[in-house]
Design an enzyme around this catalytic site. Structure first.
Site, PDB file in Angstrom:
ATOM      1  N   GLU A 131      32.051  44.170  43.481  1.00  0.00           N
ATOM      2  CA  GLU A 131      32.742  45.467  43.442  1.00  0.00           C
ATOM      3  C   GLU A 131      34.077  45.402  44.176  1.00  0.00           C
ATOM      4  OE1 GLU A 131      31.705  48.872  42.029  1.00  0.00           O
ATOM      5  OE2 GLU A 131      33.835  48.486  42.221  1.00  0.00           O
ATOM      6  N   GLY A 141      37.528  37.308  58.691  1.00  0.00           N
ATOM      7  CA  GLY A 141      38.909  37.773  58.800  1.00  0.00           C
ATOM      8  C   GLY A 141      38.954  39.289  58.712  1.00  0.00           C
ATOM      9  N   LYS A 167      42.961  40.332  38.918  1.00  0.00           N
ATOM     10  CA  LYS A 167      42.145  41.547  38.867  1.00  0.00           C
ATOM     11  C   LYS A 167      42.007  42.079  37.442  1.00  0.00           C
ATOM     12  CE  LYS A 167      43.345  42.748  43.627  1.00  0.00           C
ATOM     13  NZ  LYS A 167      44.333  43.444  44.495  1.00  0.00           N
ATOM     14  N   LYS A 219      38.934  37.573  44.012  1.00  0.00           N
ATOM     15  CA  LYS A 219      39.424  37.795  42.644  1.00  0.00           C
ATOM     16  C   LYS A 219      39.919  36.515  41.980  1.00  0.00           C
ATOM     17  CE  LYS A 219      40.940  39.976  45.547  1.00  0.00           C
ATOM     18  NZ  LYS A 219      41.360  40.842  46.654  1.00  0.00           N
ATOM     19  N   ILE A 240      37.956  51.179  45.815  1.00  0.00           N
ATOM     20  CA  ILE A 240      37.744  52.033  44.642  1.00  0.00           C
ATOM     21  C   ILE A 240      36.581  51.465  43.828  1.00  0.00           C
ATOM     22  CG2 ILE A 240      38.822  53.076  42.619  1.00  0.00           C
ATOM     23  CD1 ILE A 240      41.553  52.139  43.757  1.00  0.00           C
TER      24      ILE A 240
END
EC number: 1.1.1.3
Lengths: 444, 444
Positions: free
Chosen positions: A135, A18, A211, A111, A142
């Site tokens: 990550e 995707g 998160k 997540k 970030i």
């Protein structure tokens, strides 16, 4: 000058083509030479797995890599790692377990999966002597997982505050700057492709909660009880409060907060007022940011794009390179803050943390209103920091009484609000938003 | 669940027990258990080397570690790494060369040393199969070296913009918010211990230039010619321009800029106007920040304390842990952007980059003034974006004519300014500041 050390090689398969999967595949293939030059790592893409390849074709990805099932990937003995970018929870959970059982490292941006099943997956990886790289799971491009697990490794982390959902932050930025209603700002976000047709996971705080659960586990060495994190969204936010907050010097943000107290870690997700002076107040549009407070480093903040194909691919590929170089496996194997290694969680009960709050009470303009409200607050030991009531406008039945409090617990405030809601002189439900002041640095 | 991998051990000596060295030693010793718990690394401090131990004693550091010379340290076969926090250039250069020759890894926060002699030191380390860690050299506690060399490793870096000197940023913040003169703001910074008695390295841009030279070498794979970086400071900044800029929507910052163009990397350091909307404009007081633009990740920004004992110690200790875990050596050995590995520098000549500029010309209020100025600018093909001239106040001999330009080269502008300065109708020197617009992201 010695020549560069021998190049390292890694062979990976991508599951899910995707937005993020497609961008990752494109960069891995198109920028292979750039990645080799910078990292010394040669990455070979063995397969792209998906049910449909429309998007992959539109990106011009090589058809010979398309593969409609995961079996050939899991059976490939030369494959080093599986990159899971499929989304969902049950399918990737099974996929990752099977990949680990087949001896493959795993990289994922998922997540929800890690917030709900992280400890189980991490433990399985460890049993197999393998690594899970994630990550990309918390803040898109970030590199905040590396900040917590490597760059700030010398610190005891005191607190993590995050703006972790770009869709919500874009909607709030529109509401703040244009005075838009939530509905209009959402429509605008949908129009430019930032919000999905069903935006609930973004705007109701679920994505943000996933998160902060992951980051808290690493920052504080706890195993968060995901269901125990109080979560509220921005979807019932009234523009009246956004603008009133602005007049008081605050900016409304969908915040994720995790804060270490002596008794445990307090965590919550919801819209909150932060001072216009706080660096997080500057984060506008679809950008994300994470403030991390360490006992030595003080306040650090990491800012960037928290979603989108290319930015998220940047983080996914940093994990591919980290695997090949052996960095990610070293961190995963040696450091001590992983949720599958933590003992009992020390998460504070919801609402037990002391915070300041903003209240908007719609009340009749009658004698005794303020007396009734302030008596209820006093009974719960809630001290009023400021109170604002303007003169009644013509034709207005209820007028807003705006109160900011000194610190109190949400539990105490909820009891008071229940009583205020029950008064005959008030209409509608009291609006209640936490106020987050600048976190004190503890550096000497 | 498998037990944690066997703990790693590292034995280090610190040379220099000042602000950063003292804080580093204190954390290494006092927080030994915390560091072990988080990282799995047991750090043993073998010696603290300095000429005077007054500061070390005031911190309560153990006297039995005090050592007044480096010979015992270099001769200790069980020592893994030397941490150089002494400052200066010649002494640490010799120390580091000798430490490398004695087979010790090196950690340093010394930006001047690395900017001037980095390639030579890195090459020697590589010959010896050793590593130099320098996370603390560029932005204090902000893990920006790791961001460039690890977290953003998948990116071709397009640009680096930094606010890298906390003393200067504090002074500018005072000037912006209080309208203070440079002299008053400097005095205030000295009063609170943020500026040294001789602040020249901070306020004249030298410190900032050292830092951008190091970051550019890693970001772009070049070997910067340090002497070729144009550097100006904030010490002749007039509060009039700070306030005029504010009225135009700009914030003045001491910026370090490194920007990759097809022909090479443009680098400069100096006070510049940035738009109030740019995230770097938010960075206030002694804080630092670095904006990094990658081809995949887009805009990322890293914020925190760029100086001070504890914050810098956080970065130094992350290198100690990285050495023990093998992370720093892996990055150092395998990745491809180190200055000692780069071929010819591709640094653009000073002043050849196209930028926008702010000009303040003090001119007599006479016919022909604007015609003379605009003719000179036109001759150099410099296009005026805005021009502001207020009516003359009583008793004022010269009135400020404020011009912002469209993009042009500094070289062309310098020629024009020389001509304008020579006009009989202008007094004082023309004030000239670059205007830095938001860098375009290149993500797809």
């Amino acid at each position: 000058m010695r020549p560069m050390s021998a190049r390292k090689r890694i062979r990976v398969a991508l599951v899910g083509c995707g937005t993020v999967g497609g961008a990752t595949a494109r960069i891995l293939i198109q920028d292979k030479e750039l990645l080799l030059r910078r990292s010394g790592v040669e990455i070979e893409v063995a397969a792209l797995v998906d049910k449909s390849f429309d998007h992959a074709r539109s990106l011009g990805l090589p058809e010979e890599l398309f593969c409609s099932g995961i079996e050939p990937v899991l059976a490939d003995p030369s494959l080093d790692a599986v990159i899971e970018l499929a989304g969902g929870v049950e399918f990737p959970r099974t996929l990752i377990m099977r990949a680990l059982d087949a001896g493959k490292h795993v990289i994922t941006a998922n997540k929800a999966l890690l917030a709900l099943h992280g400890p189980e997956l991490f433990a399985r990886a460890r049993q197999q002597g393998l690594t899970i790289g994630f990550e990309a799971s918390c803040a898109g491009g970030i590199p905040v997982i590396r900040a917590i697990t490597d760059g700030l490794l010398a610190n005891e982390i005191d607190a993590v505050y995050g703006i972790l959902n770009g869709t919500s932050n874009y909607i709030l930025t529109e509401m703040i700057h244009k005075g838009s209603s939530y509905a209009d700002a959402l429509e605008q976000a949908q129009k430019i492709g930032l919000a999905e047709a069903d935006p609930s996971l973004d705007v109701q705080g679920g994505d943000t909660a996933h998160k902060i659960a992951i980051m808290s586990s690493l920052a504080f060495g706890i195993s968060p009880d995901f269901a125990g994190i109080p979560v509220s969204g921005i979807d019932d936010l009234d523009e009246q409060d956004v603008l009133t907050g602005r007049d008081l010097g605050y900016v409304v943000k969908l915040l994720a907060v995790a804060h270490r107290h002596p008794q445990g870690v307090a965590m919550w997700v919801g819209p909150a007022f932060i001072s216009r002076e706080h660096p997080l107040a500057w984060v506008e549009g679809p950008f994300n940011a994470v403030s991390i407070y360490g006992h030595a480093v003080g306040h650090t903040l990491f800012y960037g794009r928290g979603a989108g194909g290319d930015p998220t691919a940047s983080a996914v590929i940093s994990d591919v390179l980290g695997l090949a170089l052996g960095i990610t496996p070293t961190i995963f194997a040696h450091t001590g803050f992983w949720p599958d290694r933590n003992g009992g969680a020390t998460q504070l009960p919801a609402g037990s943390e002391e915070l300041r709050f903003y209240l908007r009470i719609m009340a009749e303009d009658k004698p005794g209103v303020l007396a009734a409200i302030s008596t209820i607050l006093a009974r719960e030991q809630i001290s009023i920091a400021s109170l604002h009531q303007n003169e009644q406008a013509r034709g207005q039945e209820l007028i807003p009484v705006v109160i900011t409090t000194h610190t109190c617990t949400r539990q105490a405030l909820d009891r008071a609000v229940q009583e205020i809601n029950a008064l005959e002189i008030t209409g509608k439900e009291v609006v209640l938003l936490p106020i987050v002041d600048e976190h004190p640095e503890k550096i000497s």
